[in-house]
Write a protein that holds these residues in place. Structure first.
Motif, PDB file in Angstrom:
ATOM      1  N   UNK A 131       0.832  -1.212   0.000  1.00  0.00           N
ATOM      2  CA  UNK A 131       0.000   0.000   0.000  1.00  0.00           C
ATOM      3  C   UNK A 131       0.863   1.257   0.000  1.00  0.00           C
ATOM      4  N   UNK A 142       2.127   1.867  -3.448  1.00  0.00           N
ATOM      5  CA  UNK A 142       1.083   2.420  -4.325  1.00  0.00           C
ATOM      6  C   UNK A 142       0.610   3.806  -3.890  1.00  0.00           C
ATOM      7  N   UNK A 143       1.244   4.351  -2.860  1.00  0.00           N
ATOM      8  CA  UNK A 143       0.853   5.695  -2.430  1.00  0.00           C
ATOM      9  C   UNK A 143      -0.474   5.722  -1.706  1.00  0.00           C
ATOM     10  N   UNK A 144      -0.994   4.549  -1.329  1.00  0.00           N
ATOM     11  CA  UNK A 144      -2.290   4.515  -0.652  1.00  0.00           C
ATOM     12  C   UNK A 144      -2.131   4.849   0.823  1.00  0.00           C
ATOM     13  N   UNK A 145      -1.063   4.316   1.416  1.00  0.00           N
ATOM     14  CA  UNK A 145      -0.743   4.650   2.800  1.00  0.00           C
ATOM     15  C   UNK A 145       0.535   5.487   2.782  1.00  0.00           C
ATOM     16  N   UNK A 146       0.588   6.422   3.679  1.00  0.00           N
ATOM     17  CA  UNK A 146       1.797   7.221   3.780  1.00  0.00           C
ATOM     18  C   UNK A 146       2.760   6.585   4.770  1.00  0.00           C
ATOM     19  N   UNK A 197       5.177   6.704  -6.740  1.00  0.00           N
ATOM     20  CA  UNK A 197       3.978   6.270  -7.441  1.00  0.00           C
ATOM     21  C   UNK A 197       3.021   7.427  -7.688  1.00  0.00           C
ATOM     22  N   UNK A 198       2.875   8.291  -6.670  1.00  0.00           N
ATOM     23  CA  UNK A 198       1.877   9.363  -6.771  1.00  0.00           C
ATOM     24  C   UNK A 198       2.184  10.349  -7.882  1.00  0.00           C
ATOM     25  N   UNK A 226       3.093   9.441 -10.887  1.00  0.00           N
ATOM     26  CA  UNK A 226       2.916   8.796 -12.189  1.00  0.00           C
ATOM     27  C   UNK A 226       1.600   9.237 -12.813  1.00  0.00           C
ATOM     28  N   UNK A 227       1.669   9.581 -14.106  1.00  0.00           N
ATOM     29  CA  UNK A 227       0.420   9.811 -14.806  1.00  0.00           C
ATOM     30  C   UNK A 227       0.022   8.493 -15.462  1.00  0.00           C
ATOM     31  N   UNK A 251      -0.993   5.704 -13.884  1.00  0.00           N
ATOM     32  CA  UNK A 251      -0.096   4.793 -13.154  1.00  0.00           C
ATOM     33  C   UNK A 251      -0.311   3.319 -13.511  1.00  0.00           C
ATOM     34  N   UNK A 252      -1.486   2.971 -13.994  1.00  0.00           N
ATOM     35  CA  UNK A 252      -1.701   1.555 -14.309  1.00  0.00           C
ATOM     36  C   UNK A 252      -0.843   1.104 -15.495  1.00  0.00           C
ATOM     37  N   UNK A 292      -1.540  -3.698 -10.142  1.00  0.00           N
ATOM     38  CA  UNK A 292      -1.540  -4.237  -8.793  1.00  0.00           C
ATOM     39  C   UNK A 292      -2.848  -4.952  -8.487  1.00  0.00           C
TER      40      UNK A 292
END
Lengths: 542, 324
Positions: B49, B52-56, B69-70, B72-73, B75-76, B81
């Motif tokens: 996570x 993927x920039x979901x959790x800091x 990750x954050x 990326x334009x 990002x997929x 993932x």
């Protein structure tokens, strides 16, 4: 299973420069592919239309008292004739008019020494020797006696008038909706009022004076297209006596007809035919006193002294107790908005909270790490869907409701096209902003039930409490000023006129804030919630 | 395809009083499958996570090809993932789930149909995701991860819920992705799942890396120079081999574990002393054993993470036929 099909190919990329548009498209795809949400929006529109039309269908109007107590006529045959003023608004135009024609420019000046009145329906002792039984002495706040320049004696004619009133001092009024205050205080023999109107082309200027020497200009009316020859003279009229007390869910009290009598002298007319005779006219043919009407609504002329008695009002028509005929407003057919709003709020909140419930928010935010944009796209999509839902529902409910009303003999107060567009589009915008608010609250709370409950408690509950009159006087008004429910003011088509005594309460369709001001309150709440949601979404772990 | 790495550098993260990541560092290289192994609660999902920039993270950085990750334009197209196969709106059809994801990346419906075919979901794509079995959801998750044809794939427990055929398919699929030059990070709490799949292993526990090694090196280290000896003359064999400098342990009735001597040397010593034996073989450890070896001394860890040790124990039963 073979892995032979897994040969990589560069996927067909269709990369626009504008990734926000792609995000909107993604959120729209999300919305339209959950059948329950689409159905929820359709249900919202349906309940709005059905409740709105039920409100129309519930009116049953009879008229023309036949044998026994049953009305001889009902439905469309009972549709009253209501005059409309120069601005297209429905008006009340009933007064006693002592007049003569005035060709071209000219001026009228009078002195008024008394304004007295009587009314029926209230308590207190009856007046001995009165032509009417059961009448009591007393003047109404907006009883009027004064001078008027009118385009004709037809109801709804353009006019300008200077008048003394029961309790609002001297006033200049024109074309039904305009009202300018002049000298304060009540009129009496000891404290008479001098009034003057001067016509010059399309312009009529009003003056008042306490002594006939020093004059003050009160105001100027521009009456476009005023005929070359107008009717000029004295008027007296008096709106209904009303004694109302707020009551659970509305108000109760007494309403009865009233009369006003003005005493005039020093009547001078310049510009008219010299020595022209005065004619008395009961404009609007008020028959409030049946066979006695022509005896009580009349004038006497003795030397230079005129005593004029009349009943009615020269004012815009309103909805509520002060209305002379049963009237409806276009927004009567939008009473289902609150129910549609509940459905919209449920869908909008779930549009966000379902992602949290399923963990789908991680997929969403991994696909679009710019979280603020995700929230903006979600809010935009659900707001647009709610707007279209509300607009379709309002655009169906209002015209059909008006047609049903007319079939029932219910008079619908006319409004300008601009007002109608504001009411319909405003209803749609109300749903749209409420939906955005729900998305924001859903983002903050992350739970469907909590978000839906919170939004309904702050929007729908204050609306119902305020409009149903379930709260003490004043409390309901404050709720409708301070809570997001203030936005329902956007549906109010009839303005509140200070020069018409009426019960201007939310229960009667009058909101404490102006339409756009009320709408702005909801927008403020939505903006605050959206700001908080942005902050939390960016800060929290997904 | 641009070779891309995942670099995880000294990640720290706490959830309240719980330390989730405690200096997690490793690199995932392109062209191989990297197994990310550890008991439940070791910090695998949290690491993913954070990547993927979901959790800091409280401290440290995670980079994809040198970029966070954050930043990326689309990002997929960089990282595919699969974190949670159950993260689906149940009433949305599987194909529509992929469609909105595709739209968010500027991809077309044609690409959606391609990944549906890749994942073998052609016949079920128009069904509601809520009716999917866990195995089908894993395939749907794989399809979603493949949408952007990314050089990096990161899959959390992709074997969960797969039937035997699905496991075989998944292994082949992961190997083919690596063969195409992609960096593939696959987490699991079952070592056996990755036995024949992972080229490289990152073994974690309590929020940090215990071992970061190629699978081959780990096996070699765990096998050491031990030799399995099958003989009926255990006492004589033990005596002569001990004299030759080996350490001998009895594993069962007629099998000895000899360490300190190479297999050829064992045969020479036994021949010289005329000790009969039926088999001498160089011991090959399983990954399971390798893990046990690695964590044998980490008593503190094992005692402190009883919840985490049980899946290992159960997998040990499954693959325990080898060796001892």
């Amino acid at each position: 299973m073979s892995t032979g099909t897994l040969t990589p190919r560069r996927p067909g990329l269709r990369r626009g420069r504008d990734s926000y548009w792609q995000l909107l498209r993604a959120e729209w795809t999300k919305f339209r592919t959950v059948r329950g949400w689409v159905i929820g929006m359709i249900v919202a529109a349906l309940v709005m239309v059905l409740i709105g039309l039920f409100a129309a269908g519930s009116a049953h109007i009879g008229c023309g008292g036949g044998p026994g107590n049953s009305p001889a006529l009902s439905g469309a045959a009972c549709l009253p004739h209501v005059p409309t003023g120069p601005g297209g608004e429905a008006v009340t135009d009933s007064f006693y008019f002592v007049r003569q024609p005035l060709a071209g420019n000219g001026s009228i000046t009078v002195r008024i020494t008394a304004l007295t009145g009587q009314y029926g329906g209230g308590g207190g002792p009856a007046i001995p020797g009165s032509a009417l039984s059961d009448m009591h002495r007393g003047i109404q706040p907006w009883s009027k006696a004064g001078i008027i320049i009118a385009d004709s004696t037809k109801q709804g004619s353009a006019y300008a008038a200077m008048m003394v009133t029961g309790s609002h001092g001297v006033a200049m009024q024109d074309d039904y909706t305009q009202d300018i205050a002049g000298l304060p205080g009540t009129v009496s023999a000891a404290s008479p009022r001098w009034l003057r109107l001067t016509r010059s082309g399309d312009t009529v200027t009003g003056y008042d004076s306490a002594d006939g020497t020093g004059w003050t200009r009160v105001g100027t009316a521009h009456l476009a297209g005023l005929s070359a020859t107008v009717q000029v003279g004295l008027l007296a009229t008096s709106p209904s006596y009303m004694h109302l007390t707020p009551f659970f869910g509305g108000s109760s009290g007494q309403v009865g007809p009233s009369l006003a009598t003005g005493v005039f002298d020093h009547v001078s007319l310049s510009g008219g035919r010299p020595g022209g005779a005065w004619t008395g006219d009961n404009v609007g043919n008020s028959d409030a006193y049946g066979s006695q009407t022509s005896r009580v609504e009349t004038f006497r002329q003795a030397g230079g002294r005129f005593t004029v008695t009349g009943s009615g009002d020269i004012a815009p028509d309103v909805t509520g107790p002060a209305s002379g005929v049963p009237t409806a407003t276009i927004e009567n057919h939008l009473v289902g908005t609150f129910a549609g709003l509940i459905a919209v709020v449920v869908v909008a909140a779930m549009f966000m909270t379902a992602e949290y419930r399923r963990g789908l928010i991680r997929t969403t935010l991994a696909a679009t790490p710019r979280r603020g944009r995700v929230l903006a796209a979600k809010a935009f999509v659900i707001g647009l869907v709610a707007f279209v839902t509300g607009l379709v529902a309002a655009a169906v409910a209002v015209p059909i409701g008006i047609r049903l009303d007319r079939g029932e003999g219910q008079y619908v107060l006319p409004v300008t096209l601009l007002t109608e567009v504001r009411v319909l589009a405003g209803t749609a915008a109300l749903l749209a902003v409420a939906a955005v608010f729900a998305v924001a609250v859903g983002t903050m709370l992350r739970r469907s039930a909590a978000a839906v409950a919170a939004v309904i408690v702050v929007i729908v509950l204050p609306y119902i409490l305020g409009v149903a009159g379930l709260l003490p006087e004043g409390a309901g008004e404050w709720l409708l000023r301070l809570s997001p429910a203030a936005a329902f003011a956007i549906q109010q088509s009839m303005p509140q006129y200070p020069q018409v005594a009426n019960v201007y309460t939310p229960a009667n369709g009058y909101f404490p804030l102006a339409p756009w001001a009320g709408f702005a309150v909801l927008c403020g709440y939505a903006a605050l919630a959206l700001g908080a949601a942005f902050f939390l979404l960016r800060r929290r772990d997904a | 395809m641009e070779p891309t790495t995942i670099e995880v550098n000294d990640l720290h993260k706490r959830f309240g009083p719980t330390v989730a990541l405690d200096g997690m560092s490793f690199t995932v290289m392109p062209g191989q499958v990297t197994g990310f192994i550890g008991p439940n609660g070791a910090g695998k999902s949290t690491t993913m996570r954070v990547i993927l920039g979901l959790d800091g993270a409280d401290a440290g950085r995670a980079m994809i090809g040198g970029r966070p990750y954050r930043s990326l334009q689309h990002p997929l197209s960089h990282v595919g993932s699969l974190l949670d196969a159950a993260a689906l709106q149940p009433s949305r059809r599987a194909r529509n789930h992929l469609l909105w994801l595709a739209h968010s990346q500027g991809l077309t419906a044609r690409r959606v149909d391609e990944v549906i075919e890749q994942a073998g979901l052609e016949t079920a794509a128009r069904r509601k995701a809520g009716g999917y079995s866990l195995g089908m959801r894993q395939r749907l998750g794989i399809a979603a991860a493949m949408l952007g044809d990314p050089p990096v794939l990161m899959l959390d427990e992709p074997f969960n819920g797969l039937d035997p055929e699905g496991i075989v398919w998944m292994r082949g699929f992961l190997r083919s992705l690596a063969a195409e030059g992609r960096a593939v990070l696959v987490s699991s709490h079952l070592m056996s799942e990755l036995q024949d799949t992972a080229d490289h292993l990152v073994i974690v526990g309590r929020g940090k890396v215990i071992a970061d090694t190629s699978t081959a090196a780990l096996l070699a280290a765990a096998s050491g120079d031990r030799v399995t000896l099958r003989t009926t003359a255990q006492e004589e064999a033990t005596t002569v081999l001990s004299h030759a400098g080996a350490t001998v342990a009895v594993t069962d009735g007629n099998t000895l574990m000899v360490s300190g001597l190479a297999a050829g040397h064992v045969v020479t010593v036994l021949g010289d002393n005329a000790v009969p034996f039926s088999e001498v073989s160089a011991h090959r450890a399983t990954l399971e054993e390798a893990y046990m070896e690695l964590t044998r001394d980490a008593a503190e860890f094992r005692a402190a993470a009883p919840g985490g040790s049980s899946p290992w124990a159960s997998s040990g039963v499954e693959s325990g036929e080898a060796g001892r």
